[in-house]
Design an enzyme around this catalytic site. Structure first.
Site, short mmCIF file in Angstrom:
data_model
loop_
_atom_site.label_atom_id
_atom_site.label_comp_id
_atom_site.label_asym_id
_atom_site.label_seq_id
_atom_site.Cartn_x
_atom_site.Cartn_y
_atom_site.Cartn_z
N TYR A 88 133.59 136.87 1.93
CA TYR A 88 134.08 137.68 3.04
C TYR A 88 133.41 139.06 3.04
O TYR A 88 133.10 139.61 4.09
CB TYR A 88 135.60 137.82 3.00
CG TYR A 88 136.31 136.55 3.41
CD1 TYR A 88 136.27 136.12 4.74
CD2 TYR A 88 137.00 135.77 2.50
CE1 TYR A 88 136.91 134.95 5.14
CE2 TYR A 88 137.64 134.60 2.88
CZ TYR A 88 137.59 134.19 4.20
OH TYR A 88 138.21 133.03 4.59
N ARG A 127 152.30 130.66 10.09
CA ARG A 127 152.44 130.46 11.53
C ARG A 127 153.03 129.13 11.98
O ARG A 127 153.43 129.00 13.12
CB ARG A 127 151.08 130.67 12.20
CG ARG A 127 150.70 132.14 12.25
CD ARG A 127 149.29 132.31 12.71
NE ARG A 127 148.39 131.73 11.74
CZ ARG A 127 147.09 131.56 11.94
NH1 ARG A 127 146.56 131.88 13.09
NH2 ARG A 127 146.32 131.05 10.99
N ARG A 172 149.97 127.95 1.55
CA ARG A 172 150.22 128.66 2.82
C ARG A 172 151.56 128.26 3.44
O ARG A 172 151.68 128.15 4.66
CB ARG A 172 149.08 128.41 3.81
CG ARG A 172 147.68 128.60 3.22
CD ARG A 172 147.37 130.04 2.87
NE ARG A 172 147.33 130.91 3.99
CZ ARG A 172 146.23 131.22 4.69
NH1 ARG A 172 145.08 130.71 4.35
NH2 ARG A 172 146.28 132.05 5.68
N ARG A 192 156.51 137.78 13.71
CA ARG A 192 155.14 138.23 13.99
C ARG A 192 154.98 138.74 15.42
O ARG A 192 154.10 139.55 15.70
CB ARG A 192 154.16 137.07 13.76
CG ARG A 192 153.44 137.09 12.45
CD ARG A 192 152.47 138.25 12.29
NE ARG A 192 151.13 137.95 12.76
CZ ARG A 192 150.54 138.54 13.76
NH1 ARG A 192 151.16 139.48 14.45
NH2 ARG A 192 149.32 138.21 14.11
N ASP A 214 147.83 138.63 1.33
CA ASP A 214 146.57 137.96 1.64
C ASP A 214 145.57 138.24 0.52
O ASP A 214 145.66 139.25 -0.16
CB ASP A 214 145.99 138.43 2.98
CG ASP A 214 144.87 137.50 3.44
OD1 ASP A 214 145.18 136.42 3.96
OD2 ASP A 214 143.68 137.84 3.25
O1 CP3 Z 1 152.63 131.09 1.96
C1 CP3 Z 1 151.49 131.58 1.81
O2 CP3 Z 1 150.63 131.02 1.13
C2 CP3 Z 1 151.21 132.85 2.56
C3 CP3 Z 1 150.41 133.87 1.87
C4 CP3 Z 1 148.91 133.77 2.09
C5 CP3 Z 1 148.21 134.22 3.26
N1 CP3 Z 1 146.87 134.10 3.02
C6 CP3 Z 1 148.84 134.76 4.48
C7 CP3 Z 1 148.06 134.87 5.73
C8 CP3 Z 1 147.97 133.31 1.18
C9 CP3 Z 1 148.19 132.67 -0.19
C10 CP3 Z 1 146.69 133.52 1.78
C11 CP3 Z 1 145.44 133.19 1.09
C12 CP3 Z 1 144.17 133.24 1.84
N2 CP3 Z 1 143.79 134.11 2.83
C13 CP3 Z 1 143.06 132.41 1.52
C14 CP3 Z 1 143.02 131.38 0.42
C15 CP3 Z 1 143.69 130.11 0.77
C16 CP3 Z 1 142.97 129.26 1.78
O3 CP3 Z 1 143.62 128.90 2.77
O4 CP3 Z 1 141.79 128.94 1.56
C17 CP3 Z 1 142.01 132.77 2.39
C18 CP3 Z 1 140.65 132.12 2.45
C19 CP3 Z 1 142.48 133.84 3.22
C20 CP3 Z 1 141.72 134.58 4.26
C21 CP3 Z 1 142.44 134.59 5.55
N3 CP3 Z 1 143.50 135.43 5.86
C22 CP3 Z 1 142.21 133.78 6.69
C23 CP3 Z 1 141.12 132.73 6.79
C24 CP3 Z 1 143.17 134.13 7.67
C25 CP3 Z 1 143.30 133.64 9.10
C26 CP3 Z 1 143.72 132.33 9.37
C27 CP3 Z 1 144.73 131.65 8.47
O5 CP3 Z 1 144.27 130.83 7.67
O6 CP3 Z 1 145.94 131.88 8.58
C28 CP3 Z 1 143.98 135.14 7.10
C29 CP3 Z 1 145.13 135.80 7.74
C30 CP3 Z 1 146.44 135.35 7.21
N4 CP3 Z 1 146.78 135.33 5.90
C31 CP3 Z 1 147.56 134.87 7.98
C32 CP3 Z 1 148.58 134.58 7.05
C33 CP3 Z 1 149.96 134.08 7.36
C34 CP3 Z 1 147.64 134.76 9.49
C35 CP3 Z 1 147.95 136.13 10.03
C36 CP3 Z 1 148.76 136.14 11.27
O7 CP3 Z 1 149.99 135.93 11.20
O8 CP3 Z 1 148.16 136.39 12.32
#
Ligand code: CP3
Length: 355
Positions: free
Chosen positions: A153, A33, A29, A42, A78
């Site tokens: 999910y 943020r 990640r 964003r 995502d």
């Molecule tokens: O650099 C990176 O890794 C960014 C790309 C990325 C995102 N999500 C962007 C994102 C990756 C590889 C993911 C994977 C992801 N998404 C997982 C697996 C990895 C892990 O952390 O377990 C999971 C379970 C998700 C599901 C998900 N999507 C969640 C739980 C959330 C919200 C909270 C969070 O963890 O950030 C998201 C939304 C999301 N995906 C955001 C980002 C940057 C936040 C969105 C925003 O900017 O409001």
């Protein structure tokens, strides 16, 4: 500045368990943020638009690369994005929320097969753009959600603390669960193969919630499905990374996965992890994301400990044990990346000695 060869990827060499001049590091990640430049963008553009606009997805992918001496980029997208391409109606708030959770045979059969070029062309275009723009010849990691994590999910509809609804569904509807998992596995196989064809140089499966399962259920459901995805990627010819969060009790099963690299969380030291995985797997991890909140000297001690536990045998990629937290100080990330490079750098003769 850390040592860096421009023409060969230290990250990809470590995935292949080749000797490397220093320990490669990237951060799960790493785009997101905790970076002010991400929050700035964003404030103007919603998350989905970022992921669906190749120029913006490429920009966000490269934000951490420009700031830190990371050894790999990971596509900004995502795990839920391809499910939207399969017809699932979902939003991000900020975690994924599925409007109509999938809990019936009809809902499972209603999921479209994924045709990446048709359903998620913007992801493939993002990959092409990132490859064209990536500085220092950095490799790009493509990714997908592990089938069981996607299942969590889809069945729960929104994040649950222990994904109780999905785990109950496995036991109450085992055959339907297997059908859904296999559908997801095939879709992710097609999705990741398309990412490799578009230019992704390594492929990672994020199985964030499979560690909630008892070993027999893990093998019957989560691993069975993941193996189907991984087998579909054999011909892609790029390293496959299988990350299972909370996998300590599952390592023997995880060791049998058809992946070159196993990603692990922070709960088990890497010397024990490596002994149990055996010499045929590279390992990725596993600093606790909380350690980035330590004072500088303590953060260095923690990084040192992970390096020492990983040992000198080839095939270690430094990473956190799970995604970086949104309130992390970017300065701590810089300190970690530079420290790992400096501490692990060896003159070439010492590298030979470890091979
Ligand atoms: O650099 C990176 O890794 C960014 C790309 C990325 C995102 N999500 C962007 C994102 C990756 C590889 C993911 C994977 C992801 N998404 C997982 C697996 C990895 C892990 O952390 O377990 C999971 C379970 C998700 C599901 C998900 N999507 C969640 C739980 C959330 C919200 C909270 C969070 O963890 O950030 C998201 C939304 C999301 N995906 C955001 C980002 C940057 C936040 C969105 C925003 O900017 O409001």
């Amino acid at each position: 500045m850390s040592a860096r060869a421009a023409d060969t990827s230290v990250f990809l060499a470590a995935c292949r368990r080749e000797p490397v001049p220093y320990r490669p590091i990237w951060i799960m990640r790493q785009a997101g943020r905790y970076l002010p430049e991400y929050r700035q963008l964003r404030a103007k553009v919603d998350f989905e638009t970022l992921t669906r606009t190749p120029e913006l997805a490429a920009e966000v992918t490269l934000q951490p690369i420009k700031r830190f001496a990371l050894d790999a980029a990971i596509l900004f997208s995502d795990i839920m994005t391809p499910l939207q391409g399969m017809g699932v109606d979902l939003t991000f708030a900020p975690g994924p929320v599925v409007r109509e959770p999938i809990r019936t045979e009809a809902a499972i059969d209603g999921l479209r097969a994924l045709v990446p070029e048709r359903d998620v062309p913007f992801v493939l275009e993002s990959i092409r753009l990132i490859r064209a723009e990536a500085p220092r010849g950095l490799p790009l990691i493509g990714f997908a959600g592990g089938p069981f994590t996607l299942f969590c999910y889809l069945v729960c509809g929104r994040p649950e603390k222990e994904f109780e609804t999905a785990r109950a569904f496995l036991y109450s509807h085992p055959e339907a669960s297997l059908r859904l998992l296999e559908r997801l596995a095939d879709a992710m196989g097609a999705y990741l193969a398309a990412q490799a064809k578009a230019g992704a140089q390594a492929l990672m499966l994020f199985e964030s919630w499979a560690g909630l399962l008892a070993p027999p259920a893990f093998e019957r459901f989560a691993l069975h499905a993941a193996q189907r995805t991984l087998a579909a990627l054999r011909a892609a010819g790029v390293p496959r990374i299988y990350y299972v969060n909370q996998c300590g009790a599952l390592l023997e099963a995880v060791a049998g996965a058809e992946a070159e690299v196993i990603g692990v969380d922070w709960r088990m030291p890497l010397d024990r992890v490596r002994r149990r995985l055996g010499p045929a797997k590279a390992v990725q991890g596993n600093l606790d994301p909380a350690a980035l909140f330590a004072a500088p000297e303590e953060l260095e001690r923690q990084a040192e400990r992970v390096l020492a536990e990983a040992g000198s045998a080839p095939g270690h990629i430094f990473n956190l044990g799970h995604g970086i937290w949104p309130h992390t100080d970017p300065e701590a990330v810089k300190r970690l990346v530079d420290y790992v490079h400096e501490r692990s750098a060896r003159p070439p003769h010492a590298v030979k000695a470890t091979s």
